[in-house]
Scaffold this active site. Structure first.
Site, PDB file in Angstrom:
ATOM      1  CG  HIS A   1      12.741   2.118  -3.261  1.00 28.00           C
ATOM      2  ND1 HIS A   1      13.767   2.569  -2.751  1.00 28.00           N
ATOM      3  CD2 HIS A   1      12.471   1.183  -2.563  1.00 28.00           C
ATOM      4  CE1 HIS A   1      14.062   1.859  -1.599  1.00 28.00           C
ATOM      5  NE2 HIS A   1      13.430   0.969  -1.363  1.00 28.00           N
TER       6      HIS A   1
ATOM      7  CE1 TYR B   1      16.237   1.119   1.166  1.00 29.44           C
ATOM      8  CE2 TYR B   1      17.816  -0.413   0.379  1.00 29.44           C
ATOM      9  CZ  TYR B   1      16.636  -0.322   0.584  1.00 29.44           C
ATOM     10  OH  TYR B   1      15.482  -1.022   0.203  1.00 29.44           O
TER      11      TYR B   1
END
Ligand SMILES: NC(=O)c1ccc[n+]([C@@H]2O[C@H](COP(=O)([O-])OP(=O)(O)OC[C@H]3O[C@@H](n4cnc5c(N)ncnc54)[C@H](OP(=O)(O)O)[C@@H]3O)[C@@H](O)[C@H]2O)c1
Length: 277
Positions: A107, A49
């Site tokens: 992730h 991110y």
């Protein structure tokens, strides 16, 4: 179990957290500081991110002590070779200005990586105490089973897309059997909750918002946490106030009639998903 916290093994994770993607920089720091002011004690970030540093600034600036905040971060799927993973994890802690992260996740399952070595590396972060707990995101059930039952990895959580129009019954059952939390990402279907007539009906009946109905449906479920992203104080507060909504059997029966196969997030690197149930 306390209504607002999932306590399971060593996990002590508030059921409602703040999603931070795609906020970066000052916008992200401000949103996290504001969420902490409003009462959030759980923040979700990830190396991918590019906002761990912004989250880290908020953790330093806030008056809320670090140990009262549950922070989750994640390593990206192309960094699952042990050396890459260690470097990524070091960068995460540096960016977060923290000696530890509360929950550290892979992730996405990596393509062509040596899963056993990646999991071994993940477990080593927990053993060092630099990741208080570890888990995975976006792992379909057979792969999760392989990691938890086959490799015996002490995972505390799985993070997947989960909301009123995407079923996760089998994963959730597995999570409960193994005392794991299931964290629901995109719990508002990326801001589509208000377009679902059934949610609007339930919301009108109780004098609340469709977004609050969508969140409370998740929060009512044992072992389930949710991490809606919200940038404004109004939306952050409204999401936190969904704990006050009282859904009844009729509401849950109506939500059960919604389609359960509406996945919002499925990038080209996604694994083969479990059939939605
Ligand atoms: N592990 C993974 O692979 C993965 C994948 C996707 C997401 N995530 C995590 O999950 C978090 C949440 O998922 P998401 O961002 O995809 O979707 P989401 O939380 O379902 O939806 C976010 C959208 O809903 C809006 N919103 C939030 N609260 C609202 C309210 N009360 N009223 C009206 N609109 C509202 C937000 O607008 P405003 O910002 O304007 O409030 C934003 O546009 C992410 O931020 C990220 O941390 C993880």
């Amino acid at each position: 179990m306390n209504n607002t916290v999932i306590k399971s093994r060593q996990l002590n994770m508030p059921k409602l957290g703040l999603g931070t993607w795609p906020m970066v920089g000052e916008e992200c720091t401000r949103a996290v500081l504001q969420a902490l002011e409003v009462g959030y004690r759980h923040v979700d970030t990830a190396a991918a991110y590019q906002n761990e540093d912004a989250v880290g600034r908020a953790l330093v600036e806030t008056d809320v002590p670090r140990e009262k905040i549950h922070v989750t971060s994640k390593v990206w799927w192309d960094k699952l070779a042990p050396d890459d993973m260690r470097q990524s994890f070091d960068n995460t802690l540096r960016a977060l200005q923290s000696e530890y992260v509360d929950l550290f996740l892979i992730h996405w399952p990596g393509k062509g990586c040596d899963l056993a070595r990646s999991i071994e590396t993940l477990v080593s972060f927990k053993e060092q105490g630099r990741a208080r707990n570890i888990g995975v995101a976006n792992f379909p059930l057979p792969l999760l089973r392989q990691v938890v039952e086959g490799m015996g990895a002490p995972l505390a959580a799985i993070q997947v897309e989960y909301h009123v129009t995407l079923g996760q019954r089998n994963l959730l059952q597995f999570a409960r059997e193994h005392e794991m939390a299931l964290t629901a990402y995109s719990p508002l279907m990326r801001n589509k909750a208000h377009e679902i007539p059934e949610l609007v009906r339930i919301a009108e009946k109780h004098g609340v918002l469709p977004t609050q109905v969508a969140l409370k449906w998740l929060l009512d479920q044992p072992n389930v946490a949710a991490i809606p992203k919200a940038s404004s104080r109004k939306n952050q507060s409204s999401n936190l106030a969904s704990f006050n909504v009282q859904l009844d059997d009729e509401d849950r029966a109506l939500i059960a009639t919604l389609p359960k196969n509406r996945r919002v997030v499925s990038p080209e690197y996604a694994p083969q998903w479990d059939p939605p149930v």
